[in-house]
Design an enzyme around this catalytic site. Structure first.
Site: not given
Length: 387
Positions: A131, A249
């Site tokens: 991110s 994930e």
């Protein structure tokens, strides 16, 4: 179809249960939530115990250093460790559940030999550098750039929400190795690197969450040199490798938490009976519906784990269905906990109150619910992309 456990699976459960009963009382006290070096040491110590006992990497393939367990044995392991209250993966969840499986699936033989054994043994911790402050949910818009200079990439940029960066040895890092343009889609110029966290030019600044913890951090990269040999997959092929990481994930990384939520639900029912809130039929109905939802999520978990075993260990897009449903169910679970606790839900000394705060992030972390809906719509239902 025979849905009973085999004799081998029953023996596996019995041996695991006996081992947990023996070793858990010997564990040291858990360190303070703010003591991240202490938590790292505690979590890696537990991982080493698992490794020595033969329980590390059950969901990893044998050629990656894993145990090659069956999907059922993996699920039994999750059930029994949660039932016994054993430690979870903790500070190294990225290494064990994201980066490690990605390297196992996409790395070279040399990369597997270098990075996977230390993760399984509890020697090294990984963090995730995906991110960025200006990219939001549009991960492919990342701007951290890597310029090739001989046998190294020179990396400059910044990352945010980097879990456990302050105690990590390695970072799974996404960088831009080719500029985006009218003729080059932005996701085509991304590469996946393994960056040593002690490299010159890496600065980590912890971020304090609503609950007061600091498991996230900002990370600033100032001309950090990362060897080209640390690239997993081809140059500019990082988006495809990233999809493998995200499939782990979303598809299997949360499976232990489903078991934990089912245990929490039982605890809520007991607390409600003790404090009189069980007399509220609306609350009872809500808890009953949540019981059904988490039961269904566990069945979906079993399906996802089984499917990943049949697809070379990489979960399919069903992980997005799971992530979407689980995120919202977890938030509702802890809203129900607030009803059961009453005024106590405002106290940060109450474990469920802290869990309620952390649950707010689940519809954002690992891909927002909006992103998951798009994936389900386009890749599962075959609906057209929005314009």
């Amino acid at each position: 179809m025979d849905l009973t456990y085999t004799e081998e699976e029953q023996d596996f459960r019995a041996r695991l249960r006996a081992w947990l009963a023996e070793v858990l009382p010997e564990l040291p006290a858990r360190p303070s939530p703010d003591d991240w070096p202490g938590r790292r040491s505690y979590d890696l110590g537990w991982q080493r115990r698992l490794y020595d006992a033969g329980y590390a990497g059950l969901h990893w393939p044998v050629d990656a250093g894993g145990r090659g367990a069956t999907p059922t044995q993996h699920l039994i392991y999750l059930e029994e460790t949660e039932r016994a209250g054993a430690p979870y993966v903790g500070a190294n969840f990225v290494g064990l559940l994201h980066a490690g499986p990605t390297v196992a699936a996409e790395g070279t033989a040399e990369q597997r030999a270098r990075w996977l054994p230390p993760v399984l043994r509890g020697d090294e911790v990984w963090c995730q550098g995906f991110s960025e402050p200006d990219a939001g949910s549009d991960l492919a818009s990342l701007r951290t750039r890597a310029v090739r200079d001989g046998d190294a990439y020179v990396v400059t940029g910044s990352k945010i929400w980097t879990s456990h960066a302050e105690v990590a040895d390695w970072c799974e890092l996404l960088v831009r190795t080719a500029p985006a343009g009218p003729e080059v889609p932005k996701h085509r110029g991304i590469s996946w690197l393994a960056m040593p966290m002690d490299a010159p030019g890496v600065t980590v600044r912890p971020l304090r969450t609503l609950a007061g913890s600091t498991e996230f951090a900002e990370m600033f990269l100032d001309e950090v040199r990362v060897p080209v040999a640390n690239r997993v997959g081809g140059e500019n092929d990082g988006w495809r490798v990233t999809m493998v990481t995200l499939s782990f994930e979303r598809g299997t990384a949360f499976v232990g938490e489903v078991v934990a939520c089912r245990r929490t639900l039982g605890g809520l029912a007991r607390r409600a009976k003790a404090n009189g809130r069980w007399d509220d039929p609306v609350l009872r109905r809500r808890l009953g519906r949540l019981y059904g939802e988490f039961g269904a999520l566990w069945r979906l978990t079993q399906w996802n784990v089984s499917e990943s075993q049949g697809c070379g260990g990489v979960p399919g897009i069903g992980g997005s269905v799971f992530k979407l449903a689980y995120s919202h169910a977890r938030q509702e679970l802890y809203e129900a906990a607030a009803e059961v606790l009453g005024a106590a839900s405002l106290s940060l000394e109450e474990e469920w109150a802290l869990d309620r705060l952390s649950s707010l992030s689940y519809t954002i972390a690992a891909g927002t619910s909006q992103i998951q809906r798009n994936i389900v719509a386009e890749r599962i239902l075959g609906l057209p992309k929005g314009r």
